[in-house]
Write a protein that holds these residues in place. Structure first.
Motif, PDB file in Angstrom:
ATOM      1  N   TYR B 190     -84.826 -15.588  51.415  1.00  0.00           N
ATOM      2  CA  TYR B 190     -85.750 -14.917  50.737  1.00  0.00           C
ATOM      3  C   TYR B 190     -87.146 -15.747  51.799  1.00  0.00           C
ATOM      4  O   TYR B 190     -87.318 -17.621  51.844  1.00  0.00           O
ATOM      5  CB  TYR B 190     -86.045 -15.496  49.381  1.00  0.00           C
ATOM      6  CG  TYR B 190     -85.764 -14.179  48.471  1.00  0.00           C
ATOM      7  CD1 TYR B 190     -86.459 -13.049  48.381  1.00  0.00           C
ATOM      8  CD2 TYR B 190     -84.864 -14.971  47.289  1.00  0.00           C
ATOM      9  CE1 TYR B 190     -85.608 -12.698  47.114  1.00  0.00           C
ATOM     10  CE2 TYR B 190     -84.310 -14.528  46.142  1.00  0.00           C
ATOM     11  CZ  TYR B 190     -84.794 -13.319  46.422  1.00  0.00           C
ATOM     12  OH  TYR B 190     -84.137 -12.740  45.855  1.00  0.00           O
ATOM     13  N   ASP B 192     -89.789 -15.637  52.430  1.00  0.00           N
ATOM     14  CA  ASP B 192     -91.383 -16.145  51.987  1.00  0.00           C
ATOM     15  C   ASP B 192     -91.711 -17.570  51.323  1.00  0.00           C
ATOM     16  O   ASP B 192     -91.937 -18.250  51.852  1.00  0.00           O
ATOM     17  CB  ASP B 192     -92.175 -15.432  51.224  1.00  0.00           C
ATOM     18  CG  ASP B 192     -91.202 -14.277  50.034  1.00  0.00           C
ATOM     19  OD1 ASP B 192     -90.334 -14.778  50.007  1.00  0.00           O
ATOM     20  OD2 ASP B 192     -91.941 -14.797  49.193  1.00  0.00           O
ATOM     21  N   ASP B 195     -90.938 -20.118  53.920  1.00  0.00           N
ATOM     22  CA  ASP B 195     -92.238 -20.817  54.812  1.00  0.00           C
ATOM     23  C   ASP B 195     -93.113 -21.509  54.565  1.00  0.00           C
ATOM     24  O   ASP B 195     -93.273 -22.588  54.212  1.00  0.00           O
ATOM     25  CB  ASP B 195     -93.085 -18.630  54.389  1.00  0.00           C
ATOM     26  CG  ASP B 195     -94.052 -18.716  55.744  1.00  0.00           C
ATOM     27  OD1 ASP B 195     -94.503 -19.671  56.569  1.00  0.00           O
ATOM     28  OD2 ASP B 195     -94.342 -17.898  56.760  1.00  0.00           O
ATOM     29  N   HIS B 196     -92.968 -20.918  52.773  1.00  0.00           N
ATOM     30  CA  HIS B 196     -94.201 -22.909  51.855  1.00  0.00           C
ATOM     31  C   HIS B 196     -93.683 -23.868  51.642  1.00  0.00           C
ATOM     32  O   HIS B 196     -94.351 -24.132  51.854  1.00  0.00           O
ATOM     33  CB  HIS B 196     -93.959 -21.626  50.360  1.00  0.00           C
ATOM     34  CG  HIS B 196     -94.985 -20.265  50.957  1.00  0.00           C
ATOM     35  ND1 HIS B 196     -94.741 -19.382  49.286  1.00  0.00           N
ATOM     36  CD2 HIS B 196     -95.999 -19.986  51.091  1.00  0.00           C
ATOM     37  CE1 HIS B 196     -95.595 -17.971  49.386  1.00  0.00           C
ATOM     38  NE2 HIS B 196     -96.921 -18.639  51.055  1.00  0.00           N
ATOM     39  N   THR B 288     -95.336 -12.985  58.960  1.00  0.00           N
ATOM     40  CA  THR B 288     -94.761 -13.293  58.247  1.00  0.00           C
ATOM     41  C   THR B 288     -93.140 -13.992  58.642  1.00  0.00           C
ATOM     42  O   THR B 288     -93.305 -13.311  60.293  1.00  0.00           O
ATOM     43  CB  THR B 288     -93.897 -12.923  56.984  1.00  0.00           C
ATOM     44  OG1 THR B 288     -93.665 -11.757  57.364  1.00  0.00           O
ATOM     45  CG2 THR B 288     -95.805 -12.418  56.675  1.00  0.00           C
ATOM     46  N   ASP B 290     -90.660 -13.082  58.019  1.00  0.00           N
ATOM     47  CA  ASP B 290     -89.997 -11.680  58.109  1.00  0.00           C
ATOM     48  C   ASP B 290     -89.892 -11.411  60.087  1.00  0.00           C
ATOM     49  O   ASP B 290     -89.466 -10.590  60.878  1.00  0.00           O
ATOM     50  CB  ASP B 290     -90.430 -11.156  57.421  1.00  0.00           C
ATOM     51  CG  ASP B 290     -89.194 -10.895  56.055  1.00  0.00           C
ATOM     52  OD1 ASP B 290     -88.669 -11.153  55.875  1.00  0.00           O
ATOM     53  OD2 ASP B 290     -90.379 -10.980  54.812  1.00  0.00           O
TER      54      ASP B 290
END
Ligand SMILES: Nc1ncnc2c1ncn2[C@@H]1O[C@H](COP(=O)(O)OP(=O)(O)OP(=O)(O)O)[C@@H](O)[C@H]1O
Ligand SMILES: [Mg+2]
Lengths: 241, 318
Positions: B190, B192, B195-196, B288, B290
């Motif tokens: 994942y 995302d 990323d966080h 992102t 991705d």
């Protein structure tokens, strides 16, 4: 060393809390004793129950030990084994914990048989004889559970383990002295049966019934168990997934 | 300070190269190993946790070699595998106590209570794990892993199969652990989530690391804005000045990067329509991870074996 007890405690708790598995473990050997011990027509013995009880005891240990290998298969499939292998505690304690649990469980089953056999009219061994029988059964359980647990380490799923189990347990049992004495065996079978470790255990217990300590048989079993355990410990120390 | 260091770490399964010459250097941080299914994340973690023998290369954890000093490595780490492995016939407390015993922790009961409450499991600690939700089971695994206060925590897909709220909670815990000085090596697909929460990430594709950097730096590599479009027809391979084609996503979206998204949308729209491509939808958003992954993989596939330097200069030229 303590780690062995922790692994043992885990398997024990899981077994006991699975109630059904406890009940089945206690009923199965009883069923064997009744069907094999009482239902088979025999010609070579007046007191077949006395003759067959040691065979059923060892058969029960054999079944329990081979069945026990699947514990490690499940630990492996479900990811537990990886967690254990990543721990700093010694890896052979995983093996030794399994041996301890599987053998203990087998001895509990053996107790059911002893009690039932006695209730069915088998003659009782002396206290020392009973103690020695447990010792022999424990040696045999250690040998077989070390073997089955280590095989399980190298098999990847439950089906292949079940296949291994069937492939090993049947021949081992039927080429042993469990069901008939050497004197009535076909001549090709007698030497095979004599060298079968299952017979080592059975013959040793039968000798106890006559008040004889069969040192060569017990010694053979002990040496074999020591060798197999030492070999399996090496395998566990080095294992990678 | 280097906590995890690998050099040329390689694993072959028969002919299949699952991990290909991995060179990583991880400090005291949350380090994410990202990549699609089968890219070699689990294989990497298994080698780092001493469970799998590398085919080649080496890895050191806190200075200890994973092959030569495996026992010492295992003292420094905890490992939570991808499968959720907790004993459902035992209570939460029993599960944690079991590990505390195996680690030989002094003042065991205190330690068990402490990690259970850290993972918000105190209230349910004496219930059988059978009654736990997926998120609770994952937190229980974390509690098991934390009970010996490891220096490095390896988490393989810690949020797989969990709902959004449970995932967020796991990541909150991971960040808390980091703030207490632990190094966390986490794999996920994942993007995302990584990323966080990750300080740095390595992007893995078919066993090779194709980029290592902080998430924001990686995003900056593909430009300020992403234009994504759904079209019918062949888009060709030349595009207007200042627009770079990154590739096509699995869901059929065509992705472009640019520095001035809203200005370039009409430019791109007319360009495509003029070439007989009908545009069904078009939108601008922020990049992102991705998109980063897409652009890196597309380049690799286009034949010119990926070259980080070339990639940067190409982006600068735009
Ligand atoms: N024991 C094994 N034997 C043979 N091939 C394997 C084995 N384990 C993994 N592989 C292969 O190695 C490659 C990498 O697998 P790995 O499990 O490391 O990927 P992953 O990134 O963790 O994937 P996922 O996101 O699905 O967990 C895959 O192609 C996989 O099929
Ligand atoms: Mg994986």
């Amino acid at each position: 060393m303590k780690d062995i007890l922790y692994y043992f405690e885990r398997d024990m708790l899981r077994w006991i809390r699975g109630r059904i598995s406890v009940i089945s473990a206690l009923i199965m050997p009883a069923a064997w004793l009744i069907f094999v011990g009482l239902a088979l027509p025999t010609t070579f013995s007046e007191h077949y129950i006395d003759f067959i009880t040691p065979g059923i005891l060892v058969l029960t240990m054999l079944g329990a030990s081979l069945q026990g290998g699947s514990l490690l298969i499940f630990d492996k499939i479900l990811g537990f084994l990886n967690k254990f292998l990543a721990l700093p505690s010694s890896r052979e304690s995983i093996l030794l914990g399994k041996i301890l649990f599987i053998t203990t469980r087998g001895l509990i089953q053996a107790t059911v048989i002893l009690v039932l056999a006695w209730a069915l009219g088998a003659s009782l061994l002396s206290p020392a004889g009973i103690l020695l029988s447990y010792g022999i059964l424990a040696l045999f359980g250690i040998l077989l559970s070390a073997f089955s647990t280590t095989i399980a380490l190298y098999l990847s799923d439950h089906d292949s383990y079940a296949a291994f189990n069937a492939m090993v347990s049947m021949p081992l049992f039927f080429t042993s002295s469990a069901l008939m004495p050497y004197s009535v065996m076909p001549s090709w079978l007698a030497p095979i049966a004599y060298w079968n470790p299952v017979s080592f255990a059975i013959d040793a217990i039968r000798s106890l019934q006559e008040g004889v300590l069969a040192w060569t048989r017990i010694g053979g079993l002990a040496v074999l168990a020591a060798l197999v355990v030492a070999f399996c410990v090496q395998k566990f120390r080095k294992v990678t997934v | 300070m280097t906590i995890i260091e690998t050099s040329g770490l390689t694993k072959y399964y028969g002919d299949l190269c699952a991990v290909d010459h991995l060179d990583l250097s991880v400090g005291n941080e949350i380090f994410g190993l990202l990549g699609p299914n089968g890219s070699g994340k689990t294989t990497t973690v298994l080698m780092l946790t001493t469970l799998l023998e590398p085919t080649g290369g080496s890895a050191r954890i806190c200075g200890y070699d994973t092959r030569e000093e495996a026992r010492e490595v295992r003292r420094q780490i905890s490992y939570v595998p991808q499968e959720m492995a907790v004993d459902i016939k035992l209570t939460g407390r029993e599960n944690v106590a079991f590990f505390a015993k195996l680690y030989g922790i002094p003042r065991r009961d205190e330690a068990v209570d402490r990690v259970l409450s850290m993972m918000d499991l105190s209230e349910r600690a004496d219930d059988l794990v059978r009654t736990y939700s997926g998120g609770m089971r994952r937190r229980l695994e974390l509690a098991q892993a934390l009970v010996h206060e490891p220096k490095v925590l390896f988490l393989d897909e810690p949020t797989i199969g969990l709902d959004v709220a449970a995932r967020r909670k796991i990541w909150e815990h991971i960040r808390t652990l980091k703030s207490r000085g632990m190094t966390i090596f986490v794999t996920t697909h994942y993007m995302d989530e990584a990323d966080h929460s990750c300080d740095r990430v390595a992007i893995l594709d078919r066993g090779r690391v194709i980029a290592v950097d902080s998430p924001s730096a990686l995003r900056a590599r593909v430009g300020n804005d992403i234009i994504s479009a759904r079209v019918r027809g062949q888009i060709g391979d030349t595009f207007p000045e200042g627009i770079t084609h990154l590739g096509e996503r699995d869901n059929g979206e065509i992705v472009f990067s640019t520095d001035h998204g809203s200005e370039k949308v009409p430019v791109l729209f007319h360009w495509l329509e003029k070439r007989g491509v009908s545009v069904q939808s078009i939108s601008v958003r922020e990049p992102t991870l991705d998109d980063v992954f897409l652009s890196l993989v597309t380049q690799r596939e286009e034949g010119h074996g990926f070259d980080d330097h070339k990639f940067r200069t190409m982006l600068r030229r735009r």
